[in-house]
Write an enzyme that holds these catalytic residues in place. Structure first.
Site, PDB file in Angstrom:
ATOM      1  N   SER A 254      36.544  47.896  43.903  1.00  0.00           N
ATOM      2  CA  SER A 254      36.163  48.000  45.094  1.00  0.00           C
ATOM      3  C   SER A 254      36.814  48.872  45.883  1.00  0.00           C
ATOM      4  CB  SER A 254      36.403  46.711  45.934  1.00  0.00           C
ATOM      5  OG  SER A 254      37.766  46.409  46.128  1.00  0.00           O
ATOM      6  N   LYS A 255      36.158  49.440  46.862  1.00  0.00           N
ATOM      7  CA  LYS A 255      36.579  50.390  47.931  1.00  0.00           C
ATOM      8  C   LYS A 255      37.785  49.927  48.570  1.00  0.00           C
ATOM      9  CE  LYS A 255      32.626  52.655  50.145  1.00  0.00           C
ATOM     10  NZ  LYS A 255      31.686  52.693  50.999  1.00  0.00           N
ATOM     11  N   ARG A 256      38.049  48.826  48.821  1.00  0.00           N
ATOM     12  CA  ARG A 256      39.269  48.321  49.376  1.00  0.00           C
ATOM     13  C   ARG A 256      40.635  48.518  48.561  1.00  0.00           C
ATOM     14  NH1 ARG A 256      39.467  42.747  49.419  1.00  0.00           N
ATOM     15  NH2 ARG A 256      36.963  42.807  49.001  1.00  0.00           N
ATOM     16  N   GLN A 257      40.378  48.870  47.089  1.00  0.00           N
ATOM     17  CA  GLN A 257      41.708  49.118  46.495  1.00  0.00           C
ATOM     18  C   GLN A 257      41.818  50.546  46.044  1.00  0.00           C
ATOM     19  OE1 GLN A 257      43.260  46.430  43.619  1.00  0.00           O
ATOM     20  NE2 GLN A 257      42.209  44.717  44.287  1.00  0.00           N
ATOM     21  N   GLY A 258      40.704  51.412  46.506  1.00  0.00           N
ATOM     22  CA  GLY A 258      40.838  52.768  46.069  1.00  0.00           C
ATOM     23  C   GLY A 258      39.550  53.460  46.300  1.00  0.00           C
TER      24      GLY A 258
END
Ligand code: GLU
Length: 488
Positions: A254-258
């Site tokens: 996911s975008k949240r992690q990278g």
């Protein structure tokens, strides 16, 4: 039968790293089998359309070295490979389904659907064709009348009740799904656009696709597609659903992690071949522990049967390690060429290719990506703006100052400013006084680079050159030093 595969992205903004993996596997498979690779733009969901994303997709896929044989930019026998330009085709096929009893008209308003959804137990809504407003409940006459009066309608798929649908996935083996879990899908929307399911199946058939290779997230769509192939009396292509990409904690990438956009990795300075190499190994490894492969090798070794079922971890540490291997093995000239771009981009002008080549040779083994050299050693491009005070406090004294002054004079007399000569002269000076190298090397590093770490100091001085080293030392001793001593 000659192999024809396709990459069918939706233009929703950027190329996802998972999308690149799908595109690459299609590319490897096509080339391995002397087949054709088709690019098809699936843009029928107008709510998700993002301006310029087709151009971006093509640019990024081209950056990755993927060549398409047919597509919106190269043409081919099936007209435009952009679904929004093929609407008449899908409408025709939707009508065929109504005629042969596999499709039916429905007139429910969004409000009616919303109410039905809300009142369904556990929110497990399934369209009930015998209760809602459609061809079955209204009858043929009324249906015809409504259509002629211009009432908005959709066409839905009449999913048979309680029937097992079986198919073989090349990666996952046999899969069986019962139709009781499948909704009567909308195939043609009230705006005249097809849904993904209809357009995808019609195009894969018309474009003579032999193998569908795509992400696991499309697996739940397969039974609906098989019903459509059957309804049209078409052969179902072979299918392979690629494993999900995961974060290191095994959650869905996911975008949240990278970063998930390929463009972000290009921006960061990963090499094209290294990035492609890394992405290609997400879910497949041609042979044991080896990690470095050229695209030619990947094409030669590619086998869909060898792709894993289990999710593949997108591990930046591994990406960095692979990129670093490319960085350490590429010819310096080639690296200097590329490095010039990054140096310029950071606002440093006027450096010769020769100087950049020497900077790269000096520092590449200390970083993972080419542009990281600039962050690691900004002093190769400008005079230090700051000086590490802790390092200064630890290594400074009045004697040290005197040594630096003496060394400055010695340096002025070195004719060939090579690291070897610098080393020999400094050692001679130290030996005469019974001193150790560490007593002057740290202060020298600080005075010249401002930092406490870096490549070999004599090698660094050689690359910076005599004039620059002397200028920096003079400036340090006269202008910088008093300010540091004051604050020590
Ligand atoms: N348009 C779908 C996507 O955005 C394609 C899925 C498929 O390959 O069938 O990924």
């Amino acid at each position: 039968m000659s192999v024809r595969v396709r990459f069918a992205p939706s233009p929703t903004g950027y190329l996802h790293v998972g999308g690149l993996r799908t595109a690459l596997y299609n590319y490897f498979f096509a080339r391995h089998n002397n087949g054709k690779l088709i690019l098809r733009i699936e843009d029928t969901d107008r709510t998700r359309y993002v301006e310029n994303s087709v151009e971006n997709l093509i640019k990024t896929l081209t950056w990755a070295g993927i060549e398409f044989d047919e597509g919106p930019h190269v043409g081919g026998p099936y007209g435009p490979y952009v679904q929004s330009q093929r609407l008449h085709i899908y409408r025709e096929y939707a009508k065929i389904l109504v005629e042969n009893g596999w499709g039916y008209y429905a007139f429910d308003t969004s409000e009616e659907l919303e109410n039905a959804r809300k009142s369904s137990p556990h929110h497990e809504f399934k369209y009930d064709r015998y209760k809602m407003r459609n061809q079955f409940t209204l009858g043929e006459e009324e249906t015809k009348r409504l259509i002629e009066s211009g009432a908005p309608y959709v066409i839905r798929l009449k999913v048979p009740e309680n029937q097992d649908i079986k198919f073989i996935d090349i990666i996952r083996g046999e899969i069986v799904v019962n139709t009781k879990d499948i909704d009567d899908q909308v195939l043609l929307k009230s705006d005249g656009y097809p849904t993904y399911h209809l357009a995808n199946v019609v195009d894969d058939h018309l474009m003579k696709i032999t193998h569908i290779i795509r992400g696991e997230e499309w697996l739940p769509s397969v039974p609906k597609h098989i019903l459509l192939y059957n309804a049209f009396g078409w052969e179902v292509p072979a299918m392979a659903h690629l494993p999900l990409l995961l974060n290191p904690d095994r959650t869905k990438l996911s975008k949240r992690q990278g970063d998930v956009a390929v463009e972000d990795y290009i921006e960061k300075g990963y090499f094209r071949d290294a990035f492609v190499n890394f992405i290609a190994l997400l879910g497949w490894n041609p042979s044991g522990d080896r990690e470095i492969f050229t695209v030619e090798e990947l094409i030669e070794k590619f086998q869909l049967e060898k792709v894993n079922k289990a999710g593949a971890i997108f591990d930046i540490v591994k990406l960095d390690a692979i990129n670093a291997k490319y960085l350490y093995s590429k010819p310096i000239d080639e690296l200097a060429e590329m490095f010039a771009y990054w140096v310029e981009k950071r606002g440093y002008k006027g450096f010769s290719k020769d100087y950049l080549a020497r900077v790269v040779a000096l520092l590449r083994e200390r970083v993972k990506k080419l542009p990281d050299i600039i962050d690691f050693a900004p002093y190769m491009f400008e005079r230090p703006k700051e000086y590490d005070r802790e390092y200064f406090a630890k290594h400074w004294s009045g004697e040290v100052e005197q040594h630096l002054k003496n060394l400055l004079n010695i340096f002025k007399n070195i004719e060939v400013f090579s690291h070897q000569n610098l080393h020999d002269e400094v050692m001679k000076y130290l030996n005469e006084r019974n001193l150790k190298l560490k007593e002057v090397i740290h202060p020298l590093r600080l005075a010249i680079t401002g930092l406490s770490y870096g490549a070999g100091m004599f090698e660094t001085m050689e690359v910076l050159g005599k004039e620059e080293v002397i200028a920096r030392l003079e400036d340090f001793l006269t202008r910088i030093l008093p300010t540091l001593v004051e604050k020590k």
